[in-house]
Scaffold this active site. Structure first.
Site, PDB file in Angstrom:
ATOM      1  N   HIS A  45      -9.345  -3.539  -2.157  1.00 29.35           N
ATOM      2  CA  HIS A  45      -8.317  -2.817  -1.394  1.00 29.35           C
ATOM      3  C   HIS A  45      -8.676  -1.324  -1.325  1.00 29.35           C
ATOM      4  O   HIS A  45      -8.580  -0.703  -0.254  1.00 29.35           O
ATOM      5  CB  HIS A  45      -6.961  -3.039  -2.079  1.00 29.35           C
ATOM      6  CG  HIS A  45      -5.793  -2.308  -1.483  1.00 29.35           C
ATOM      7  ND1 HIS A  45      -4.690  -2.958  -0.945  1.00 29.35           N
ATOM      8  CD2 HIS A  45      -5.530  -0.976  -1.355  1.00 29.35           C
ATOM      9  CE1 HIS A  45      -3.823  -2.043  -0.514  1.00 29.35           C
ATOM     10  NE2 HIS A  45      -4.296  -0.839  -0.756  1.00 29.35           N
ATOM     11  N   GLU A  46      -9.121  -0.750  -2.456  1.00 31.97           N
ATOM     12  CA  GLU A  46      -9.454   0.694  -2.477  1.00 31.97           C
ATOM     13  C   GLU A  46     -10.703   0.985  -1.653  1.00 31.97           C
ATOM     14  O   GLU A  46     -10.745   1.972  -0.912  1.00 31.97           O
ATOM     15  CB  GLU A  46      -9.642   1.195  -3.914  1.00 31.97           C
ATOM     16  CG  GLU A  46      -8.440   1.007  -4.846  1.00 31.97           C
ATOM     17  CD  GLU A  46      -7.116   1.312  -4.205  1.00 31.97           C
ATOM     18  OE1 GLU A  46      -7.025   2.247  -3.384  1.00 31.97           O
ATOM     19  OE2 GLU A  46      -6.136   0.597  -4.509  1.00 31.97           O
ATOM     20  N   CYS A  95       0.858  -1.184   0.000  1.00 35.85           N
ATOM     21  CA  CYS A  95       0.000   0.000   0.000  1.00 35.85           C
ATOM     22  C   CYS A  95       0.893   1.231   0.000  1.00 35.85           C
ATOM     23  O   CYS A  95       1.898   1.274   0.713  1.00 35.85           O
ATOM     24  CB  CYS A  95      -0.881  -0.014   1.249  1.00 35.85           C
ATOM     25  SG  CYS A  95      -1.983   1.403   1.363  1.00 35.85           S
ATOM     26  N   HIS A 111     -10.068   1.195   1.933  1.00 38.06           N
ATOM     27  CA  HIS A 111      -9.514   2.498   2.359  1.00 38.06           C
ATOM     28  C   HIS A 111     -10.620   3.491   2.700  1.00 38.06           C
ATOM     29  O   HIS A 111     -10.476   4.308   3.611  1.00 38.06           O
ATOM     30  CB  HIS A 111      -8.675   3.128   1.240  1.00 38.06           C
ATOM     31  CG  HIS A 111      -7.240   2.683   1.199  1.00 38.06           C
ATOM     32  ND1 HIS A 111      -6.382   2.844   2.262  1.00 38.06           N
ATOM     33  CD2 HIS A 111      -6.502   2.112   0.209  1.00 38.06           C
ATOM     34  CE1 HIS A 111      -5.178   2.394   1.925  1.00 38.06           C
ATOM     35  NE2 HIS A 111      -5.220   1.937   0.689  1.00 38.06           N
TER      36      HIS A 111
HETATM   37  C1  SB7 Z   1      -1.796  -4.804  -4.170  1.00 36.48           C
HETATM   38  C2  SB7 Z   1      -1.667  -3.439  -4.302  1.00 36.48           C
HETATM   39  C3  SB7 Z   1      -2.800  -2.651  -4.373  1.00 36.48           C
HETATM   40  C4  SB7 Z   1      -4.036  -3.234  -4.301  1.00 36.48           C
HETATM   41  C5  SB7 Z   1      -4.162  -4.586  -4.163  1.00 36.48           C
HETATM   42  C6  SB7 Z   1      -3.040  -5.375  -4.106  1.00 36.48           C
HETATM   43  C7  SB7 Z   1      -2.731  -1.160  -4.527  1.00 36.48           C
HETATM   44  C8  SB7 Z   1      -1.570  -0.494  -3.906  1.00 36.48           C
HETATM   45  C9  SB7 Z   1      -1.673   1.005  -3.965  1.00 36.48           C
HETATM   46  N1  SB7 Z   1      -2.511   1.505  -2.941  1.00 36.48           N
HETATM   47  O1  SB7 Z   1      -2.044   1.740  -1.740  1.00 36.48           O
HETATM   48  C10 SB7 Z   1      -3.818   1.868  -3.237  1.00 36.48           C
HETATM   49  O2  SB7 Z   1      -4.618   2.020  -2.145  1.00 36.48           O
HETATM   50 NI    NI Z   2      -3.607   1.137  -0.384  1.00 35.70          NI
END
Ligand code: SB7
Ligand code: NI
Length: 203
Positions: A158-159, A115, A162
């Site tokens: 993942h987003e 992240c 957040h």
């Molecule tokens: C690996 C990386 C991400 C999502 C899922 C698996 C995004 C990384 C970038 N971020 O921190 C976005 O929030």
């Molecule tokens: Ni992230």
């Protein structure tokens, strides 16, 4: 444009807060926020510009990561040449996104997750739904509902996490964080490794 100094880091309370619904018509400020988040992803995925501006490559970015507690995130997945169904990248600025359904079947990246807001590495599987249907609005207020699977589905989860104050490592099993994956773990520092992180293992 956003630089690494603009990215909020773990410990900043905004990363643990519930984001607010974005009203329409979008303010000029909110539109700019969405565009700038996507611009970060585009620039960070260009190896030359990534190096020039000393960015960490990203496939997604959520508003709290740039200090704004609003329900908005940008996603830009690299194209997957190995998966004929996913030749075209998923690119979206998602406003007020909601996951309307998610598969019982779980998936995780073999390499774990990283992240932009978390400088420390947290090796371990991050179990997520292998497939999701997500509803969102775009910058013009048009409604979209898309079905995603594998890597794009993982990024969107993942987003959206957040936006609700959750970080990826919250999902790692503390008792067995990285059973069997130590050798495969790579940090996400450049888009090259981000691209290789599409290795998804459904269970
Ligand atoms: C690996 C990386 C991400 C999502 C899922 C698996 C995004 C990384 C970038 N971020 O921190 C976005 O929030
Ligand atoms: Ni992230």
């Amino acid at each position: 444009m956003y630089l690494m100094k603009d990215i909020t880091r773990d410990g900043n309370p905004i990363l643990r807060q519930q984001s607010e619904t974005v009203p329409y018509p979008l303010s000029a400020e909110d539109r700019k926020l969405g565009q700038k988040m996507m611009q970060y992803l585009e620039i960070s995925q260009d190896p030359e510009q990534c190096e020039k501006y000393q960015l960490r490559a990203g496939v997604g970015l959520a508003a709290p990561q740039v200090g704004v507690g609003k329900l908005m995130a940008a996603v830009l997945t690299p194209p997957d040449e190995d998966d004929p169904e996913q030749i075209s990248p998923f690119k979206a600025i998602m406003v007020n996104p909601v996951i309307v359904s998610s598969s019982v079947q779980q998936a995780a990246l073999t390499v774990g997750e990283g992240c932009l807001s978390v400088d420390k590495e947290f090796p371990g599987y991050v179990p997520r739904s292998d497939r999701i249907t997500v509803h969102y609005q775009d910058l013009d207020g048009a409604e979209h509902q898309v079905r995603l699977k594998h890597y794009p589905a993982i990024i969107v989860q993942h987003e959206i996490d957040h936006l609700h104050g959750t970080l990826f490592y919250d999902h790692i099993d503390k008792n067995q964080p990285s059973a069997g994956i130590e050798a495969k773990f790579l940090s996400i520092r450049a888009i090259k490794s981000a691209i290789s992180n599409k290795d998804v293992i459904p269970n």
